[in-house]
Design a protein around this motif. Structure first.
Motif, PDB file in Angstrom:
ATOM      1  N   MET A  75       0.829  -1.187   0.000  1.00  0.00           N
ATOM      2  CA  MET A  75       0.000   0.000   0.000  1.00  0.00           C
ATOM      3  C   MET A  75       0.870   1.246   0.000  1.00  0.00           C
ATOM      4  O   MET A  75       1.775   1.364   0.802  1.00  0.00           O
ATOM      5  N   GLY A  76       0.562   2.164  -0.880  1.00  0.00           N
ATOM      6  CA  GLY A  76       1.331   3.393  -0.969  1.00  0.00           C
ATOM      7  C   GLY A  76       0.545   4.585  -0.492  1.00  0.00           C
ATOM      8  O   GLY A  76      -0.488   4.466   0.159  1.00  0.00           O
ATOM      9  N   ILE A  77       1.038   5.730  -0.846  1.00  0.00           N
ATOM     10  CA  ILE A  77       0.397   6.990  -0.473  1.00  0.00           C
ATOM     11  C   ILE A  77      -0.766   7.261  -1.411  1.00  0.00           C
ATOM     12  O   ILE A  77      -0.652   7.112  -2.616  1.00  0.00           O
ATOM     13  N   ASP A  78      -1.879   7.691  -0.862  1.00  0.00           N
ATOM     14  CA  ASP A  78      -3.027   8.124  -1.651  1.00  0.00           C
ATOM     15  C   ASP A  78      -2.810   9.614  -1.944  1.00  0.00           C
ATOM     16  O   ASP A  78      -3.056  10.466  -1.091  1.00  0.00           O
ATOM     17  N   TYR A  79      -2.305   9.917  -3.134  1.00  0.00           N
ATOM     18  CA  TYR A  79      -1.931  11.292  -3.462  1.00  0.00           C
ATOM     19  C   TYR A  79      -3.134  12.221  -3.570  1.00  0.00           C
ATOM     20  O   TYR A  79      -3.007  13.431  -3.352  1.00  0.00           O
ATOM     21  N   GLU A  80      -4.299  11.671  -3.882  1.00  0.00           N
ATOM     22  CA  GLU A  80      -5.502  12.497  -3.918  1.00  0.00           C
ATOM     23  C   GLU A  80      -5.866  12.981  -2.516  1.00  0.00           C
ATOM     24  O   GLU A  80      -6.169  14.157  -2.313  1.00  0.00           O
ATOM     25  N   LEU A  81      -5.839  12.059  -1.546  1.00  0.00           N
ATOM     26  CA  LEU A  81      -6.124  12.455  -0.164  1.00  0.00           C
ATOM     27  C   LEU A  81      -5.063  13.415   0.365  1.00  0.00           C
ATOM     28  O   LEU A  81      -5.389  14.374   1.063  1.00  0.00           O
ATOM     29  N   LEU A  82      -3.818  13.167   0.034  1.00  0.00           N
ATOM     30  CA  LEU A  82      -2.745  14.064   0.446  1.00  0.00           C
ATOM     31  C   LEU A  82      -2.972  15.458  -0.124  1.00  0.00           C
ATOM     32  O   LEU A  82      -2.865  16.462   0.581  1.00  0.00           O
ATOM     33  N   GLY A  83      -3.325  15.528  -1.393  1.00  0.00           N
ATOM     34  CA  GLY A  83      -3.600  16.814  -2.025  1.00  0.00           C
ATOM     35  C   GLY A  83      -4.761  17.545  -1.370  1.00  0.00           C
ATOM     36  O   GLY A  83      -4.704  18.766  -1.167  1.00  0.00           O
ATOM     37  N   GLN A  84      -5.800  16.794  -1.007  1.00  0.00           N
ATOM     38  CA  GLN A  84      -6.944  17.406  -0.326  1.00  0.00           C
ATOM     39  C   GLN A  84      -6.532  17.967   1.025  1.00  0.00           C
ATOM     40  O   GLN A  84      -6.942  19.067   1.411  1.00  0.00           O
ATOM     41  N   ARG A  85      -5.708  17.210   1.738  1.00  0.00           N
ATOM     42  CA  ARG A  85      -5.253  17.639   3.055  1.00  0.00           C
ATOM     43  C   ARG A  85      -4.395  18.902   2.923  1.00  0.00           C
ATOM     44  O   ARG A  85      -4.526  19.835   3.710  1.00  0.00           O
ATOM     45  N   ILE A  86      -3.543  18.944   1.917  1.00  0.00           N
ATOM     46  CA  ILE A  86      -2.715  20.132   1.677  1.00  0.00           C
ATOM     47  C   ILE A  86      -3.600  21.324   1.328  1.00  0.00           C
ATOM     48  O   ILE A  86      -3.409  22.431   1.842  1.00  0.00           O
ATOM     49  N   ARG A  87      -4.584  21.102   0.461  1.00  0.00           N
ATOM     50  CA  ARG A  87      -5.507  22.174   0.073  1.00  0.00           C
ATOM     51  C   ARG A  87      -6.218  22.739   1.304  1.00  0.00           C
ATOM     52  O   ARG A  87      -6.317  23.959   1.486  1.00  0.00           O
ATOM     53  N   GLU A  88      -6.726  21.846   2.171  1.00  0.00           N
ATOM     54  CA  GLU A  88      -7.426  22.292   3.382  1.00  0.00           C
ATOM     55  C   GLU A  88      -6.513  23.139   4.262  1.00  0.00           C
ATOM     56  O   GLU A  88      -6.932  24.180   4.776  1.00  0.00           O
ATOM     57  N   ALA A  89      -5.259  22.700   4.419  1.00  0.00           N
ATOM     58  CA  ALA A  89      -4.305  23.457   5.247  1.00  0.00           C
ATOM     59  C   ALA A  89      -3.999  24.808   4.621  1.00  0.00           C
ATOM     60  O   ALA A  89      -3.894  25.828   5.323  1.00  0.00           O
ATOM     61  N   ARG A  90      -3.875  24.844   3.288  1.00  0.00           N
ATOM     62  CA  ARG A  90      -3.598  26.106   2.596  1.00  0.00           C
ATOM     63  C   ARG A  90      -4.762  27.074   2.748  1.00  0.00           C
ATOM     64  O   ARG A  90      -4.573  28.259   3.053  1.00  0.00           O
ATOM     65  N   ILE A  91      -5.967  26.580   2.562  1.00  0.00           N
ATOM     66  CA  ILE A  91      -7.156  27.432   2.669  1.00  0.00           C
ATOM     67  C   ILE A  91      -7.291  27.979   4.084  1.00  0.00           C
ATOM     68  O   ILE A  91      -7.650  29.147   4.273  1.00  0.00           O
ATOM     69  N   LYS A  92      -6.982  27.148   5.090  1.00  0.00           N
ATOM     70  CA  LYS A  92      -7.039  27.606   6.481  1.00  0.00           C
ATOM     71  C   LYS A  92      -6.137  28.809   6.715  1.00  0.00           C
ATOM     72  O   LYS A  92      -6.453  29.674   7.521  1.00  0.00           O
ATOM     73  N   THR A  93      -5.002  28.842   6.029  1.00  0.00           N
ATOM     74  CA  THR A  93      -4.067  29.959   6.212  1.00  0.00           C
ATOM     75  C   THR A  93      -4.480  31.188   5.405  1.00  0.00           C
ATOM     76  O   THR A  93      -3.916  32.261   5.587  1.00  0.00           O
ATOM     77  N   GLY A  94      -5.427  31.005   4.475  1.00  0.00           N
ATOM     78  CA  GLY A  94      -5.850  32.111   3.626  1.00  0.00           C
ATOM     79  C   GLY A  94      -4.909  32.359   2.457  1.00  0.00           C
ATOM     80  O   GLY A  94      -4.997  33.377   1.780  1.00  0.00           O
ATOM     81  N   MET A  95      -4.016  31.401   2.224  1.00  0.00           N
ATOM     82  CA  MET A  95      -3.032  31.539   1.161  1.00  0.00           C
ATOM     83  C   MET A  95      -3.605  31.030  -0.165  1.00  0.00           C
ATOM     84  O   MET A  95      -4.348  30.059  -0.183  1.00  0.00           O
ATOM     85  N   THR A  96      -3.248  31.690  -1.253  1.00  0.00           N
ATOM     86  CA  THR A  96      -3.659  31.207  -2.576  1.00  0.00           C
ATOM     87  C   THR A  96      -2.655  30.169  -3.073  1.00  0.00           C
ATOM     88  O   THR A  96      -1.527  30.086  -2.580  1.00  0.00           O
TER      89      THR A  96
END
Length: 112
Positions: free
Chosen positions: A1-22
Motif C-alpha cells: 500500500m502506498g500513499i493516496d496522493y488524492e487524499l494528500l492533495g486534499q489535506r494540503i488544500r485544506e491546510a492552505r485554505i485555512k491559512t488564507g493563502m492562494t
C-alpha cells in the motif's frame, strides 16, 4: 500500500485554505510553478519529500498531519494509540475520555 496522493492533495488544500493563502502564493514560496502545485493538490502529481517538507513549513503544519489519512500505516498508528489509551483505562476514565472526545469533535466541526 502506498500513499493516496488524492487524499494528500486534499489535506494540503485544506491546510492552505485555512491559512488564507492562494495556490499562487504558496507555489511561489516553495519554488514550484502554479500549475505543478495545482497538480499536487488535485493528486495528479506525486510529491517528493523536500517539497512536502517545504509545503508543511510554509503552512506552519506538520508532515504527519498532511499525510494522516493518505497513508494507511499512519491511520493504523492513530487507531493503535487510541486503543492503547483505552486499554488501561477504568470504566469511569473511558466515560470521561468519550465525553471529552464528543465535545472536542463538536468544537472542531463548528470551526471548519
Amino acid at each position: 500500500m502506498g500513499i493516496d496522493y488524492e487524499l494528500l492533495g486534499q489535506r494540503i488544500r485544506e491546510a492552505r485554505i485555512k491559512t488564507g493563502m492562494t495556490q499562487a502564493t504558496l507555489s511561489g514560496i516553495i519554488g514550484l510553478s502554479p500549475s505543478h502545485y495545482s497538480h499536487i493538490e488535485s493528486g495528479k502529481a506525486k510529491i517528493n519529500l523536500p517539497t512536502l517538507v517545504a509545503i508543511a513549513q510554509a503552512l506552519d503544519t506538520t508532515i504527519d498531519s498532511l499525510l494522516y489519512d493518505s497513508t494507511p500505516v499512519l491511520i493504523d498508528s492513530y487507531d493503535k494509540d487510541f486503543k492503547d489509551l483505552l486499554d488501561d483505562s477504568t470504566h469511569d476514565e473511558k466515560e470521561i475520555l468519550l465525553q471529552n472526545a464528543i465535545q472536542m469533535k463538536t468544537v472542531l466541526k463548528r470551526n471548519r
